[in-house]
Design a protein around this motif. Structure first.
Motif, mmCIF file in Angstrom:
data_model
loop_
_atom_site.group_PDB
_atom_site.id
_atom_site.type_symbol
_atom_site.label_atom_id
_atom_site.label_comp_id
_atom_site.label_asym_id
_atom_site.label_seq_id
_atom_site.Cartn_x
_atom_site.Cartn_y
_atom_site.Cartn_z
ATOM 1 N N LEU A 143 0.834 -1.210 0.000
ATOM 2 C CA LEU A 143 0.000 0.000 0.000
ATOM 3 C C LEU A 143 0.862 1.251 0.000
ATOM 4 O O LEU A 143 0.583 2.223 -0.716
ATOM 5 C CB LEU A 143 -0.942 -0.007 1.201
ATOM 6 N N ARG A 144 1.941 1.232 0.829
ATOM 7 C CA ARG A 144 2.856 2.372 0.844
ATOM 8 C C ARG A 144 3.544 2.537 -0.509
ATOM 9 O O ARG A 144 3.725 3.653 -1.000
ATOM 10 C CB ARG A 144 3.901 2.175 1.946
ATOM 11 N N TRP A 152 4.111 5.761 -5.605
ATOM 12 C CA TRP A 152 4.121 5.942 -7.058
ATOM 13 C C TRP A 152 2.915 6.738 -7.549
ATOM 14 O O TRP A 152 2.997 7.404 -8.578
ATOM 15 C CB TRP A 152 4.210 4.585 -7.743
ATOM 16 N N VAL A 153 1.814 6.689 -6.813
ATOM 17 C CA VAL A 153 0.688 7.574 -7.149
ATOM 18 C C VAL A 153 1.095 9.027 -6.918
ATOM 19 O O VAL A 153 0.836 9.911 -7.750
ATOM 20 C CB VAL A 153 -0.560 7.214 -6.320
ATOM 21 N N LEU A 154 1.760 9.294 -5.783
ATOM 22 C CA LEU A 154 2.240 10.652 -5.508
ATOM 23 C C LEU A 154 3.301 11.083 -6.524
ATOM 24 O O LEU A 154 3.354 12.250 -6.914
ATOM 25 C CB LEU A 154 2.804 10.730 -4.084
ATOM 26 N N ALA A 155 4.136 10.127 -6.956
ATOM 27 C CA ALA A 155 5.133 10.450 -7.983
ATOM 28 C C ALA A 155 4.458 10.832 -9.295
ATOM 29 O O ALA A 155 4.875 11.780 -9.978
ATOM 30 C CB ALA A 155 6.069 9.256 -8.188
ATOM 31 N N TRP A 156 3.397 10.099 -9.641
ATOM 32 C CA TRP A 156 2.646 10.429 -10.862
ATOM 33 C C TRP A 156 2.006 11.810 -10.744
ATOM 34 O O TRP A 156 2.049 12.602 -11.686
ATOM 35 C CB TRP A 156 1.583 9.369 -11.105
ATOM 36 N N VAL A 157 1.438 12.098 -9.552
ATOM 37 C CA VAL A 157 0.835 13.417 -9.334
ATOM 38 C C VAL A 157 1.891 14.515 -9.418
ATOM 39 O O VAL A 157 1.668 15.566 -10.018
ATOM 40 C CB VAL A 157 0.118 13.450 -7.965
ATOM 41 N N ALA A 158 3.072 14.261 -8.821
ATOM 42 C CA ALA A 158 4.154 15.248 -8.877
ATOM 43 C C ALA A 158 4.595 15.493 -10.320
ATOM 44 O O ALA A 158 4.856 16.634 -10.723
ATOM 45 C CB ALA A 158 5.337 14.782 -8.031
ATOM 46 N N GLY A 159 4.666 14.419 -11.118
ATOM 47 C CA GLY A 159 5.019 14.578 -12.530
ATOM 48 C C GLY A 159 3.995 15.408 -13.287
ATOM 49 O O GLY A 159 4.351 16.258 -14.116
ATOM 50 N N LEU A 180 13.611 22.530 -19.451
ATOM 51 C CA LEU A 180 14.510 22.032 -18.413
ATOM 52 C C LEU A 180 13.740 21.554 -17.184
ATOM 53 O O LEU A 180 14.114 20.564 -16.552
ATOM 54 C CB LEU A 180 15.498 23.134 -18.024
ATOM 55 N N LEU A 181 12.665 22.258 -16.849
ATOM 56 C CA LEU A 181 11.849 21.859 -15.703
ATOM 57 C C LEU A 181 11.263 20.472 -15.920
ATOM 58 O O LEU A 181 11.239 19.640 -14.994
ATOM 59 C CB LEU A 181 10.742 22.888 -15.473
ATOM 60 N N ARG A 182 10.813 20.188 -17.135
ATOM 61 C CA ARG A 182 10.250 18.865 -17.430
ATOM 62 C C ARG A 182 11.316 17.772 -17.290
ATOM 63 O O ARG A 182 11.085 16.736 -16.666
ATOM 64 C CB ARG A 182 9.659 18.840 -18.838
ATOM 65 N N SER A 183 12.492 17.994 -17.901
ATOM 66 C CA SER A 183 13.516 16.945 -17.908
ATOM 67 C C SER A 183 14.123 16.731 -16.523
ATOM 68 O O SER A 183 14.213 15.598 -16.041
ATOM 69 C CB SER A 183 14.610 17.293 -18.913
ATOM 70 N N VAL A 184 14.526 17.822 -15.864
ATOM 71 C CA VAL A 184 15.139 17.684 -14.539
ATOM 72 C C VAL A 184 14.108 17.226 -13.516
ATOM 73 O O VAL A 184 14.395 16.373 -12.661
ATOM 74 C CB VAL A 184 15.778 19.024 -14.110
ATOM 75 N N GLY A 185 12.891 17.768 -13.569
ATOM 76 C CA GLY A 185 11.852 17.374 -12.625
ATOM 77 C C GLY A 185 11.507 15.904 -12.727
ATOM 78 O O GLY A 185 11.305 15.231 -11.705
ATOM 79 N N ARG A 186 11.443 15.370 -13.944
ATOM 80 C CA ARG A 186 11.135 13.952 -14.120
ATOM 81 C C ARG A 186 12.213 13.078 -13.487
ATOM 82 O O ARG A 186 11.911 12.085 -12.811
ATOM 83 C CB ARG A 186 10.998 13.635 -15.609
ATOM 84 N N ILE A 187 13.480 13.457 -13.674
ATOM 85 C CA ILE A 187 14.578 12.676 -13.099
ATOM 86 C C ILE A 187 14.530 12.710 -11.576
ATOM 87 O O ILE A 187 14.690 11.684 -10.900
ATOM 88 C CB ILE A 187 15.930 13.213 -13.615
ATOM 89 N N VAL A 188 14.290 13.895 -11.011
ATOM 90 C CA VAL A 188 14.259 14.036 -9.550
ATOM 91 C C VAL A 188 13.107 13.227 -8.958
ATOM 92 O O VAL A 188 13.273 12.519 -7.955
ATOM 93 C CB VAL A 188 14.148 15.525 -9.156
ATOM 94 N N VAL A 189 11.931 13.307 -9.564
ATOM 95 C CA VAL A 189 10.767 12.577 -9.054
ATOM 96 C C VAL A 189 11.002 11.071 -9.103
ATOM 97 O O VAL A 189 10.730 10.345 -8.134
ATOM 98 C CB VAL A 189 9.501 12.958 -9.846
ATOM 99 N N LEU A 190 11.531 10.568 -10.217
ATOM 100 C CA LEU A 190 11.786 9.132 -10.332
ATOM 101 C C LEU A 190 12.852 8.677 -9.346
ATOM 102 O O LEU A 190 12.741 7.585 -8.757
ATOM 103 C CB LEU A 190 12.205 8.798 -11.769
ATOM 104 N N LEU A 191 13.878 9.502 -9.134
ATOM 105 C CA LEU A 191 14.939 9.129 -8.211
ATOM 106 C C LEU A 191 14.408 9.047 -6.774
ATOM 107 O O LEU A 191 14.669 8.068 -6.053
ATOM 108 C CB LEU A 191 16.074 10.146 -8.298
ATOM 109 N N ILE A 192 13.633 10.050 -6.363
ATOM 110 C CA ILE A 192 13.079 10.053 -5.003
ATOM 111 C C ILE A 192 12.102 8.897 -4.814
ATOM 112 O O ILE A 192 12.130 8.200 -3.790
ATOM 113 C CB ILE A 192 12.405 11.398 -4.703
ATOM 114 N N ALA A 193 11.232 8.676 -5.792
ATOM 115 C CA ALA A 193 10.268 7.584 -5.678
ATOM 116 C C ALA A 193 10.973 6.238 -5.614
ATOM 117 O O ALA A 193 10.577 5.339 -4.844
ATOM 118 C CB ALA A 193 9.299 7.629 -6.866
#
Length: 290
Positions: free
Chosen positions: A23-24, A29-36, A71-84
């Protein structure tokens, strides 16, 4: 044995704890999708905020906004995936030792990837100093073209032939931006030596004034064209130079249009545009040379 029981046995945890972990994991990954989605929404809002409604040309503000959004799209996607990914691993085991090992590994890799670090640092300063943006026409590292995409590591240029050049930021020691602030077209047209130069200059200045006052072109120019005068005495022509100051990116079209107008006007005025000629003297066989 159920699937959950087999999973709990594999991870050596209780089935209830496994359900909680799943569940966690789902929540992460739901929060990661929302962040993306939020990052993409912010990027789109940036593009919309700088849009001036004129689709014929990109303003400096629009270019800057599109660059930041990209740049926000590319860097943000990497950061979100790394944290998730790290949070997901932390559910099943302690990632503290893993991070410590990764730090040591990263230090070792950094010594062997100095060019990568150089590219990222150079890309950071390119963005910080706003040297160029998406949509600009630049010349760098022996290549020239329109900037299609920028990241912290590379720049993608598309030249006139449609070739896409990918240049690491660390290799761009000198950048020539041809579409920043204003631009200038240098037009040189030759007339024959037999032509009255003063009359030719009068025709050039009259045509330049008409070009600068043309409603179809006035909004693309940054002031009226300036006829400087005789630039050089070439082998077969007297070269007359004209400067046409334009808005960024309009210098090439303005130069082509002004040459077309000059050719038509010189034809009407019976002013010859010379071309190289060669005169061959044929001496009959046996004739005496004097």
């Amino acid at each position: 044995m159920t699937f959950l029981e087999r999973l709990s046995e594999f991870f050596s945890i209780d089935a209830v704890d496994l359900v909680r972990a799943l569940l966690r994991l789902t929540l992460i990954w739901v929060l990661a999708w929302v962040a993306g989605r939020i990052i993409r929404l912010i990027a789109n809002r940036i593009v919309q905020a700088v849009d001036d409604g004129d689709d014929t040309r990109l303003s400096l503000r629009e270019k800057r906004g599109q660059t930041v959004a990209q740049l926000l799209r590319s860097v943000g996607r990497i950061v979100v995936l790394l944290i998730a990914g790290l949070l997901s691993l932390n559910i099943f085991f302690d990632i503290g030792p893993l991070l410590a090992g990764a730090g040591i590994l990263g230090l070792a890799i950094s010594f062997g990837a100095q060019s990568l670090v150089k590219d990222i640092i150079a890309g950071f300063f390119i963005l910080l100093e706003n040297q160029f943006a998406v949509g600009d026409v630049i010349e760098t590292a022996g290549k020239s073209g329109t900037v299609e995409r920028m990241t912290l590591r590379i720049v993608m240029l598309r030249d006139l032939r449609g070739v896409l050049h990918i240049i690491p930021n660390g290799q761009m020691t000198v950048v020539s931006n041809q579409t920043r602030g204003w631009a200038r077209a240098v037009v040189e047209v030759g007339v024959a030596y037999e032509v009255d130069v003063d009359r030719a200059l009068e025709v050039f200045r009259d045509e330049a004034a008409a070009f600068g006052e043309d409603p179809a072109w006035a909004h693309r120019l940054d002031g009226g064209p300036e006829v400087l005068g005789v630039e050089s005495l070439a082998d077969s022509a007297v070269m007359i130079r004209t400067l046409v100051r334009t808005l960024p990116g309009e210098q090439w079209a303005a130069a082509r249009e002004f040459r077309r107008r000059l050719k038509a006007r010189l034809d009407r005025e019976k002013i010859e545009i010379p071309y190289p000629q060669r005169i061959v003297h044929v001496r009959p066989h046996g004739a005496e040379v004097r």
